[in-house]
Design a protein around this motif. Structure first.
Motif, mmCIF file in Angstrom:
data_model
loop_
_atom_site.group_PDB
_atom_site.id
_atom_site.type_symbol
_atom_site.label_atom_id
_atom_site.label_comp_id
_atom_site.label_asym_id
_atom_site.label_seq_id
_atom_site.Cartn_x
_atom_site.Cartn_y
_atom_site.Cartn_z
ATOM 1 N N GLU A 99 47.808 39.292 46.169
ATOM 2 C CA GLU A 99 47.096 38.065 46.528
ATOM 3 C C GLU A 99 46.234 37.548 45.393
ATOM 4 O O GLU A 99 46.036 36.350 45.260
ATOM 5 C CB GLU A 99 46.212 38.311 47.762
ATOM 6 C CG GLU A 99 45.554 37.039 48.253
ATOM 7 C CD GLU A 99 45.004 37.176 49.647
ATOM 8 O OE1 GLU A 99 43.850 36.776 49.851
ATOM 9 O OE2 GLU A 99 45.718 37.667 50.527
ATOM 10 N N ASN A 100 45.711 38.442 44.556
ATOM 11 C CA ASN A 100 44.741 38.027 43.551
ATOM 12 C C ASN A 100 45.201 38.227 42.115
ATOM 13 O O ASN A 100 44.451 37.939 41.186
ATOM 14 C CB ASN A 100 43.425 38.798 43.764
ATOM 15 C CG ASN A 100 42.785 38.441 45.074
ATOM 16 O OD1 ASN A 100 42.374 37.317 45.280
ATOM 17 N ND2 ASN A 100 42.730 39.400 45.983
ATOM 18 N N GLY A 101 46.409 38.717 41.899
ATOM 19 C CA GLY A 101 46.873 39.004 40.548
ATOM 20 C C GLY A 101 47.051 37.773 39.678
ATOM 21 O O GLY A 101 46.917 37.842 38.464
ATOM 22 N N GLY A 102 47.327 36.636 40.259
ATOM 23 C CA GLY A 102 47.562 35.422 39.480
ATOM 24 C C GLY A 102 46.466 34.396 39.624
ATOM 25 O O GLY A 102 46.737 33.191 39.617
ATOM 26 N N ARG A 103 45.209 34.857 39.745
ATOM 27 C CA ARG A 103 44.102 33.906 39.905
ATOM 28 C C ARG A 103 43.976 33.001 38.688
ATOM 29 O O ARG A 103 44.235 33.411 37.565
ATOM 30 C CB ARG A 103 42.775 34.656 40.103
ATOM 31 C CG ARG A 103 42.682 35.347 41.429
ATOM 32 C CD ARG A 103 41.337 35.985 41.607
ATOM 33 N NE ARG A 103 41.190 37.090 40.665
ATOM 34 C CZ ARG A 103 40.031 37.575 40.272
ATOM 35 N NH1 ARG A 103 38.908 37.062 40.717
ATOM 36 N NH2 ARG A 103 39.976 38.585 39.433
ATOM 37 N N SER A 104 43.554 31.788 38.935
ATOM 38 C CA SER A 104 43.378 30.836 37.845
ATOM 39 C C SER A 104 41.958 30.932 37.293
ATOM 40 O O SER A 104 41.088 31.569 37.879
ATOM 41 C CB SER A 104 43.656 29.417 38.335
ATOM 42 O OG SER A 104 42.782 29.098 39.397
ATOM 43 N N PRO A 131 37.632 34.584 29.664
ATOM 44 C CA PRO A 131 37.651 33.561 30.722
ATOM 45 C C PRO A 131 37.110 34.119 32.031
ATOM 46 O O PRO A 131 37.307 35.288 32.346
ATOM 47 C CB PRO A 131 39.135 33.202 30.855
ATOM 48 C CG PRO A 131 39.860 34.355 30.263
ATOM 49 C CD PRO A 131 38.970 34.983 29.258
ATOM 50 N N VAL A 132 36.415 33.277 32.787
ATOM 51 C CA VAL A 132 35.913 33.648 34.105
ATOM 52 C C VAL A 132 36.937 33.166 35.125
ATOM 53 O O VAL A 132 37.319 31.997 35.130
ATOM 54 C CB VAL A 132 34.530 32.996 34.383
ATOM 55 C CG1 VAL A 132 34.074 33.280 35.794
ATOM 56 C CG2 VAL A 132 33.512 33.471 33.367
ATOM 57 N N MET A 133 37.400 34.083 35.960
ATOM 58 C CA MET A 133 38.414 33.738 36.961
ATOM 59 C C MET A 133 37.740 33.318 38.267
ATOM 60 O O MET A 133 36.585 33.650 38.508
ATOM 61 C CB MET A 133 39.333 34.936 37.216
ATOM 62 C CG MET A 133 39.932 35.521 35.952
ATOM 63 S SD MET A 133 40.650 34.291 34.887
ATOM 64 C CE MET A 133 42.336 34.447 35.292
ATOM 65 N N VAL A 134 38.488 32.608 39.108
ATOM 66 C CA VAL A 134 37.959 32.236 40.421
ATOM 67 C C VAL A 134 37.744 33.507 41.233
ATOM 68 O O VAL A 134 38.335 34.557 40.963
ATOM 69 C CB VAL A 134 38.908 31.267 41.176
ATOM 70 C CG1 VAL A 134 39.019 29.953 40.446
ATOM 71 C CG2 VAL A 134 40.263 31.889 41.382
ATOM 72 N N ALA A 135 36.894 33.438 42.246
ATOM 73 C CA ALA A 135 36.560 34.609 43.052
ATOM 74 C C ALA A 135 37.812 35.148 43.763
ATOM 75 O O ALA A 135 38.720 34.396 44.122
ATOM 76 C CB ALA A 135 35.488 34.257 44.070
ATOM 77 N N ALA A 136 37.819 36.463 43.961
ATOM 78 C CA ALA A 136 38.948 37.106 44.640
ATOM 79 C C ALA A 136 38.996 36.685 46.106
ATOM 80 O O ALA A 136 37.976 36.439 46.734
ATOM 81 C CB ALA A 136 38.827 38.624 44.536
ATOM 82 N N SER A 137 40.205 36.622 46.627
ATOM 83 C CA SER A 137 40.430 36.246 48.023
ATOM 84 C C SER A 137 40.746 37.502 48.827
ATOM 85 O O SER A 137 41.394 38.426 48.335
ATOM 86 C CB SER A 137 41.600 35.266 48.087
ATOM 87 O OG SER A 137 42.051 35.141 49.403
ATOM 88 N N TYR A 138 40.288 37.541 50.072
ATOM 89 C CA TYR A 138 40.548 38.682 50.947
ATOM 90 C C TYR A 138 41.215 38.231 52.246
ATOM 91 O O TYR A 138 41.022 38.839 53.280
ATOM 92 C CB TYR A 138 39.250 39.429 51.247
ATOM 93 C CG TYR A 138 38.614 40.008 50.010
ATOM 94 C CD1 TYR A 138 39.018 41.238 49.531
ATOM 95 C CD2 TYR A 138 37.647 39.311 49.303
ATOM 96 C CE1 TYR A 138 38.459 41.784 48.393
ATOM 97 C CE2 TYR A 138 37.083 39.843 48.165
ATOM 98 C CZ TYR A 138 37.485 41.080 47.712
ATOM 99 O OH TYR A 138 36.940 41.612 46.572
ATOM 100 N N GLU A 139 42.016 37.179 52.174
ATOM 101 C CA GLU A 139 42.677 36.660 53.369
ATOM 102 C C GLU A 139 43.693 37.644 53.940
ATOM 103 O O GLU A 139 43.967 37.638 55.128
ATOM 104 C CB GLU A 139 43.360 35.326 53.048
ATOM 105 C CG GLU A 139 42.385 34.214 52.725
ATOM 106 C CD GLU A 139 43.090 32.929 52.342
ATOM 107 O OE1 GLU A 139 44.303 32.820 52.593
ATOM 108 O OE2 GLU A 139 42.418 32.043 51.790
ATOM 109 N N TYR A 140 44.229 38.516 53.101
ATOM 110 C CA TYR A 140 45.209 39.485 53.565
ATOM 111 C C TYR A 140 44.595 40.461 54.568
ATOM 112 O O TYR A 140 45.302 41.012 55.407
ATOM 113 C CB TYR A 140 45.826 40.239 52.393
ATOM 114 C CG TYR A 140 44.869 41.169 51.681
ATOM 115 C CD1 TYR A 140 44.792 42.513 52.034
ATOM 116 C CD2 TYR A 140 44.045 40.714 50.663
ATOM 117 C CE1 TYR A 140 43.917 43.370 51.385
ATOM 118 C CE2 TYR A 140 43.180 41.556 50.014
ATOM 119 C CZ TYR A 140 43.118 42.885 50.379
ATOM 120 O OH TYR A 140 42.246 43.723 49.735
#
Length: 190
Positions: A99-104, A131-140
């Motif tokens: 879910e978070n491996g390809g964060r922009s 680079p600072v990535m967007v916050a991780a998602s935990y929707e899974y």
């Protein structure tokens, strides 16, 4: 380099660059000259070609290393886990990475890309821009919990149904102790 933009072989029949503006003062290498042969020897060097192949994105290991780092957070090597907990932690790490491996890259309010300064040990006080990535998602997690509750209510999943493989050492036969001692002693008599 030689002003040839077609006929490069089967893999690359044409150049991929845009149309080159033809200027009269542009200098091209003339095929067969010493300068052209020296440049071709450098470019066609097998070691350089091998290094370039390793630089391609499909040969990079950075994503695998990132997953292993994440797996170490879910299942640290300093702790011993039995089979079921280890498998569950590994599967959770896989779900999180997928879910978070390809964060922009995160951006500011103005739309500019965000960067952070870090000071790694190998730089000995020098700064590195990352680079600072967007916050991780935990929707899974919510999806997984809903699925588990649904399956348990249906009676589909029960913890005892998971097959646990036997220990690796159980596949070997234990040798007779007297035979092992005899073989050990004969080793020194030779």
């Amino acid at each position: 380099m030689q002003n040839q933009h077609t006929g490069h072989g089967d893999h690359f029949p044409n150049c991929l660059h845009a149309e080159i503006e033809q200027r009269q003062n542009r200098k091209w290498l003339i095929p067969g000259t010493i300068a052209c042969n020296k440049v071709l020897a450098i470019v066609n060097n097998p070691r350089l070609c091998k290094d370039i192949a390793m630089m391609s994105e499909k040969h990079q290991t950075s994503r695998l290393e990132a997953f292993h780092s994440l797996l170490n957070q879910f299942a640290p090597k300093t702790y011993h886990f039995l089979y079921r907990p280890q498998k569950c932690r590994t599967l959770l790490a896989v779900l999180h990475y997928n879910e978070n491996g390809g964060r922009s890259q995160a951006s500011t309010v103005d739309g500019a890309s965000r960067y952070a300064l870090t000071f790694p040990k190998f730089k000995k006080g020098g700064a590195v821009v990352r680079p600072v990535m967007v916050a991780a998602s935990y929707e899974y997690v919510d999806k997984l919990l809903d699925l588990v509750v649904t399956r348990c209510n249906e009676g589909v999943i029960q913890p005892s149904q998971v097959d646990i493989p036997s220990f690796l050492c159980s596949s070997f036969e234990r040798p007779d102790k007297a035979e092992a001692i005899a073989a050990h002693r004969t080793r020194f008599l030779k």
